[in-house]
Scaffold this motif. Structure first.
Motif, PDB file in Angstrom:
ATOM      1  N   TYR A 218      25.817  39.712  59.452  1.00  0.00           N
ATOM      2  CA  TYR A 218      26.355  38.453  58.923  1.00  0.00           C
ATOM      3  C   TYR A 218      27.872  38.539  58.912  1.00  0.00           C
ATOM      4  CZ  TYR A 218      26.585  34.200  56.106  1.00  0.00           C
ATOM      5  OH  TYR A 218      26.819  32.901  55.675  1.00  0.00           O
ATOM      6  N   ARG A 219      28.512  37.580  59.585  1.00  0.00           N
ATOM      7  CA  ARG A 219      29.983  37.533  59.584  1.00  0.00           C
ATOM      8  C   ARG A 219      30.435  36.510  58.549  1.00  0.00           C
ATOM      9  NH1 ARG A 219      34.358  37.165  64.624  1.00  0.00           N
ATOM     10  NH2 ARG A 219      35.628  38.848  63.775  1.00  0.00           N
ATOM     11  N   ILE A 220      31.371  36.937  57.700  1.00  0.00           N
ATOM     12  CA  ILE A 220      31.801  36.077  56.605  1.00  0.00           C
ATOM     13  C   ILE A 220      33.316  36.126  56.455  1.00  0.00           C
ATOM     14  CG2 ILE A 220      31.573  37.882  54.824  1.00  0.00           C
ATOM     15  CD1 ILE A 220      30.416  35.627  52.993  1.00  0.00           C
ATOM     16  N   SER A 221      33.911  34.978  56.169  1.00  0.00           N
ATOM     17  CA  SER A 221      35.338  34.933  55.846  1.00  0.00           C
ATOM     18  C   SER A 221      35.491  35.328  54.388  1.00  0.00           C
ATOM     19  CB  SER A 221      35.913  33.533  56.077  1.00  0.00           C
ATOM     20  OG  SER A 221      35.955  33.220  57.446  1.00  0.00           O
ATOM     21  N   ALA A 222      36.110  36.476  54.154  1.00  0.00           N
ATOM     22  CA  ALA A 222      36.271  36.957  52.784  1.00  0.00           C
ATOM     23  C   ALA A 222      37.104  35.988  51.959  1.00  0.00           C
ATOM     24  CB  ALA A 222      36.921  38.334  52.792  1.00  0.00           C
ATOM     25  N   ASP A 223      38.104  35.404  52.590  1.00  0.00           N
ATOM     26  CA  ASP A 223      38.940  34.388  51.956  1.00  0.00           C
ATOM     27  C   ASP A 223      39.226  33.334  53.014  1.00  0.00           C
ATOM     28  OD1 ASP A 223      41.147  32.896  50.791  1.00  0.00           O
ATOM     29  OD2 ASP A 223      41.452  34.586  49.433  1.00  0.00           O
ATOM     30  N   GLU A 224      39.030  32.068  52.661  1.00  0.00           N
ATOM     31  CA  GLU A 224      39.246  31.003  53.651  1.00  0.00           C
ATOM     32  C   GLU A 224      40.703  30.572  53.733  1.00  0.00           C
ATOM     33  OE1 GLU A 224      35.025  28.779  54.111  1.00  0.00           O
ATOM     34  OE2 GLU A 224      36.187  28.151  52.351  1.00  0.00           O
ATOM     35  N   PHE A 225      41.524  30.984  52.786  1.00  0.00           N
ATOM     36  CA  PHE A 225      42.961  30.706  52.794  1.00  0.00           C
ATOM     37  C   PHE A 225      43.281  29.218  52.956  1.00  0.00           C
ATOM     38  CE2 PHE A 225      42.801  35.242  54.003  1.00  0.00           C
ATOM     39  CZ  PHE A 225      43.627  35.771  53.022  1.00  0.00           C
ATOM     40  N   VAL A 226      42.486  28.389  52.301  1.00  0.00           N
ATOM     41  CA  VAL A 226      42.779  26.951  52.223  1.00  0.00           C
ATOM     42  C   VAL A 226      42.568  26.509  50.784  1.00  0.00           C
ATOM     43  CG1 VAL A 226      42.270  26.287  54.604  1.00  0.00           C
ATOM     44  CG2 VAL A 226      40.419  26.396  52.935  1.00  0.00           C
ATOM     45  N   THR A 227      43.283  25.492  50.365  1.00  0.00           N
ATOM     46  CA  THR A 227      43.106  24.947  49.026  1.00  0.00           C
ATOM     47  C   THR A 227      41.679  24.426  48.865  1.00  0.00           C
ATOM     48  OG1 THR A 227      45.427  24.296  48.941  1.00  0.00           O
ATOM     49  CG2 THR A 227      43.937  23.224  47.374  1.00  0.00           C
ATOM     50  N   GLY A 228      40.997  24.905  47.835  1.00  0.00           N
ATOM     51  CA  GLY A 228      39.623  24.478  47.593  1.00  0.00           C
ATOM     52  C   GLY A 228      38.587  25.280  48.341  1.00  0.00           C
ATOM     53  N   GLY A 229      39.024  26.268  49.124  1.00  0.00           N
ATOM     54  CA  GLY A 229      38.086  27.085  49.880  1.00  0.00           C
ATOM     55  C   GLY A 229      37.635  28.308  49.090  1.00  0.00           C
ATOM     56  N   ARG A 230      36.780  29.114  49.719  1.00  0.00           N
ATOM     57  CA  ARG A 230      36.286  30.315  49.058  1.00  0.00           C
ATOM     58  C   ARG A 230      37.362  31.391  49.009  1.00  0.00           C
ATOM     59  NH1 ARG A 230      33.307  33.169  51.439  1.00  0.00           N
ATOM     60  NH2 ARG A 230      33.125  32.181  53.474  1.00  0.00           N
ATOM     61  N   SER A 231      37.352  32.158  47.931  1.00  0.00           N
ATOM     62  CA  SER A 231      38.245  33.301  47.774  1.00  0.00           C
ATOM     63  C   SER A 231      37.428  34.580  47.887  1.00  0.00           C
ATOM     64  CB  SER A 231      38.934  33.249  46.410  1.00  0.00           C
ATOM     65  OG  SER A 231      37.974  33.513  45.379  1.00  0.00           O
ATOM     66  N   ILE A 232      38.089  35.721  47.800  1.00  0.00           N
ATOM     67  CA  ILE A 232      37.399  37.005  47.878  1.00  0.00           C
ATOM     68  C   ILE A 232      36.425  37.164  46.714  1.00  0.00           C
ATOM     69  CG2 ILE A 232      39.351  38.151  46.761  1.00  0.00           C
ATOM     70  CD1 ILE A 232      36.794  39.692  49.231  1.00  0.00           C
ATOM     71  N   GLU A 233      36.754  36.635  45.546  1.00  0.00           N
ATOM     72  CA  GLU A 233      35.837  36.755  44.408  1.00  0.00           C
ATOM     73  C   GLU A 233      34.569  35.942  44.643  1.00  0.00           C
ATOM     74  OE1 GLU A 233      36.285  39.038  42.250  1.00  0.00           O
ATOM     75  OE2 GLU A 233      38.285  39.505  43.025  1.00  0.00           O
ATOM     76  N   ASP A 234      34.703  34.768  45.270  1.00  0.00           N
ATOM     77  CA  ASP A 234      33.514  33.994  45.651  1.00  0.00           C
ATOM     78  C   ASP A 234      32.657  34.790  46.623  1.00  0.00           C
ATOM     79  OD1 ASP A 234      34.194  31.508  44.267  1.00  0.00           O
ATOM     80  OD2 ASP A 234      35.764  31.275  45.770  1.00  0.00           O
ATOM     81  N   THR A 235      33.306  35.375  47.605  1.00  0.00           N
ATOM     82  CA  THR A 235      32.587  36.118  48.636  1.00  0.00           C
ATOM     83  C   THR A 235      31.859  37.318  48.050  1.00  0.00           C
ATOM     84  OG1 THR A 235      34.128  35.402  50.351  1.00  0.00           O
ATOM     85  CG2 THR A 235      32.880  37.404  50.791  1.00  0.00           C
TER      86      THR A 235
END
Length: 638
Positions: A218-235
């Motif tokens: 599974y490939r996942i963006s650890a942080d989406e680096f956009v306002t309102g996107g997922r952060s590392i803590e979400d991931t």
């Protein structure tokens, strides 16, 4: 050396000979109907031969509507299996584990690619697409879930060791998972347990159809680096759910299309830049973790593994620059490794134009079957004038073909204008390629005479059979009143160190060279104004390096005047006209309005009857990739 990188590793019973991974990279090498081609196979086979332990192939679309690019591989029907079965057999011969990345682009595609409107969890268009996506119904969601499972089943039948679910970079699964793009209020939107439902049901469907012994990464963006996107803590909160659902490894990347500079970082980004995000993910899972992000030196990859930040390392664009990176590194031949410089011109530049990808440093990419070793039965004496990237490329391939080659360069350093391009901040790795070329010539016993200007007398003395004129280009001096004043210079002279500047500088010409020169001067605490007649600067640069350059210019407080021309150069001032009308004080004026071919000597030698081949900027001013490729082909053809 590199004991961590070259230790074996096991995933779902499959033995990897080392921790070197090729991640999925779109190259547009398949047929438009998603079927396999010989070009696609040979491109990957070169990396398997080069020693990579695991290769993850690019974006297999699970349905035609899921394609983000025209020439992607596909396993959306059983008719596509046969070609890829032959593909996997070829890869396995080299003791390499082969994984099919499977994906659906969602909103990150267009009607031009798929022939209809994109589909997505919500009716919010991708910033890079002109098309409004259709919101998926629950019935359609379940159809696509089944498409993922069926695609994985076909991959298994085709002989792949596993699949990697692409849940990163803002594609469909990531769109469902992120509040940045998912505004639904049904069971697939809203709180986290709903937003991850799509991914969990896909994993469940794949496991049901492929069994427990099949690798499901599974490939996942650890942080989406956009306002309102997922952060590392979400991931970190999400990964344990994916783990329990039955995935085999986590491939930690970053970004979405809006933050494209984090998806595929350029030369303005540091090496191993998200290794710490991979380490964060490792803290919440027992699964193997793959890290990615600007790895162009196996020694750095080994260090990251030694620090227990990840279990495997993806070296994507480095595998384009040099598919033999693992073999060379294992043998300690670091000087033989051609390093990626993060320029984006051959790979991403072509991708954005929807044409097959390449690498400006490696003309063989995508042409593996066409380019074979060439040996002449009539060796010639070859004189190469100019040690820029084109001249050196020609010298290398001519020497490998068996010709007697000598290279002459009037300057102290090899590299020509390409080396000058390494001077501004962020561009220093360009010199690694010139060093690689010089090392190749050293191994071939080709002399490179630096600080040696070629004259007609020298040519007469050497009596070459063929002259390769790679004499480059010289700056254009625009017809601006006052341009002859002594405080006026050029980007070439500034970047080469031939000319110092004052502290209050105006750079005329906002193309890539002018903008980088302005940034170079401003980073040395100069006050710089950049003047460009077009509405934007660096229009000749690829999107991500351009973003990095613009960010640097802003950080270094460069004043930018677009849609503006210089009407006159006065004593220590310039008169601006256009969007900006003012007389601007300056103690140095730097001209950067382009270059013109320098080939007077070549033409004179041709007139005298010599066999002269003019290449690179001496023939037509352009980008380094075209010059390198031209030199490479010429040397082989002599």
């Amino acid at each position: 050396m590199l004991n961590h990188l070259f230790s074996p590793f096991e995933i779902e019973g499959k033995q990897l000979k080392n921790r070197c991974v090729v991640p999925a990279m779109v190259m547009n090498f398949c047929n438009e109907d998603g079927t396999c081609t010989e070009k696609f196979t040979e491109y990957h086979e070169a990396k398997a031969k080069g020693g990579f332990g695991m290769i993850i192939t690019e974006d297999f679309a699970v349905t035609p509507r899921g394609k983000g690019f025209k020439y992607l591989p596909g396993l959306w029907n059983d008719g596509q299996i046969t070609g890829f079965r032959e593909f996997t057999e070829r890869i396995h011969k080299h003791d390499t584990v082969i994984i099919a990345q499977i994906y659906h682009a969602g909103r990150q595609t267009s009607k031009d690619v798929i022939g209809e409107a994109p589909e997505a969890p919500s009716a919010i268009p991708c910033p890079f697409s002109p098309d409004m996506p259709e919101e998926m119904t629950v019935e359609r969601i379940r159809e696509v879930i089944a498409c993922y499972g069926d695609c994985a089943r076909r991959a298994k039948e085709a002989g792949f060791d596993g699949v990697e679910i692409h849940g990163a970079h803002g594609y469909l699964i990531a769109q469902f998972m992120s509040p940045y793009s998912n505004k639904r209020t049904d069971e697939y939107g809203g709180p986290l347990q709903n937003r991850i439902r799509f991914a969990l049901e896909i994993i469940e469907d794949i496991r049901k159809k492929c069994g427990k012994d099949f690798i499901v990464g599974y490939r996942i963006s650890a942080d989406e680096f956009v306002t309102g996107g997922r952060s590392i803590e979400d991931t970190k909160t999400i990964v344990p759910y994916l783990d329990r659902a039955g995935i085999s490894y986590v491939h930690v990347t970053a970004g979405v299309y809006r933050s494209f500079d984090t998806v595929i970082p350029s030369m303005y980004c540091s090496h191993a830049w998200i290794a710490d995000l991979a380490k964060e993910v490792k803290q919440v899972t027992h699964l193997p973790v793959i890290t990615v992000g600007r790895y162009n030196d196996p020694r750095i990859a080994d260090t990251v593994l030694a620090c227990n930040k990840a279990d495997l390392v993806s070296m994507g664009r480095q595998s384009l620059a040099d598919p033999e990176t693992p073999n060379k590194a294992k043998e300690g031949r670091f000087e033989d490794i051609r390093q990626c410089i993060g320029c984006h011109h051959g790979c991403i530049g072509n991708l954005l134009a929807n044409i097959p990808g390449t690498c400006i440093l490696n003309p063989c990419i995508g042409h593996e079957s066409e380019i074979t070793d060439v040996k002449t039965d009539k060796p010639k004496r070859v004189m190469v004038i100019g040690a820029g990237p084109a001249g050196l490329a020609a010298a290398i391939s001519a020497a490998k073909a068996g010709h007697s080659v000598k290279v002459y360069e009037k300057n102290r350093w090899a590299g020509g204008q390409f080396r000058l391009g390494s001077v501004p901040a962020g561009k220093g790795e360009i010199t690694s390629f010139i060093s690689w070329q010089m090392n190749e010539l050293k191994k071939l016993n080709v002399p490179v005479m630096l600080e040696t200007e070629v004259t007609k007398e020298l040519v007469s003395k050497e009596t070459p059979d063929i002259i390769i004129a790679a004499t480059g280009a010289k700056p254009i001096i625009p017809p601006i009143p006052g341009v002859e004043k002594d405080f006026v210079t050029t980007s070439h002279d500034v970047l080469s160190g031939k000319r110092n500047t004052g502290t209050n500088i105006v750079v005329i010409g906002g193309g890539c060279v002018g903008a980088e020169t302005a940034n170079h001067l401003a980073s040395n605490l100069k006050s710089v104004t950049l003047v460009e007649m077009l509405p934007e600067i660096a229009s000749d640069e690829v999107v991500v390096p351009k973003w990095g350059l613009v960010e640097e210019l802003e950080k270094n407080k460069v004043r930018i005047c677009t849609s503006t021309t210089v009407k006159e150069i006065k004593d220590h001032a310039v008169v601006l006209s256009g969007r900006v009308e003012e007389e601007l004080p300056a103690d140095t004026i730097v001209l950067s309005v382009g270059s013109k071919s320098e080939n007077i000597l070549a033409k004179e030698l041709k007139e005298q009857g010599y066999d002269v081949r003019i290449i690179g900027d001496a023939s037509k001013v352009g980008l380094a990739g075209a010059a390198i490729s031209q030199g490479f082909e010429l040397g082989r053809s002599l």
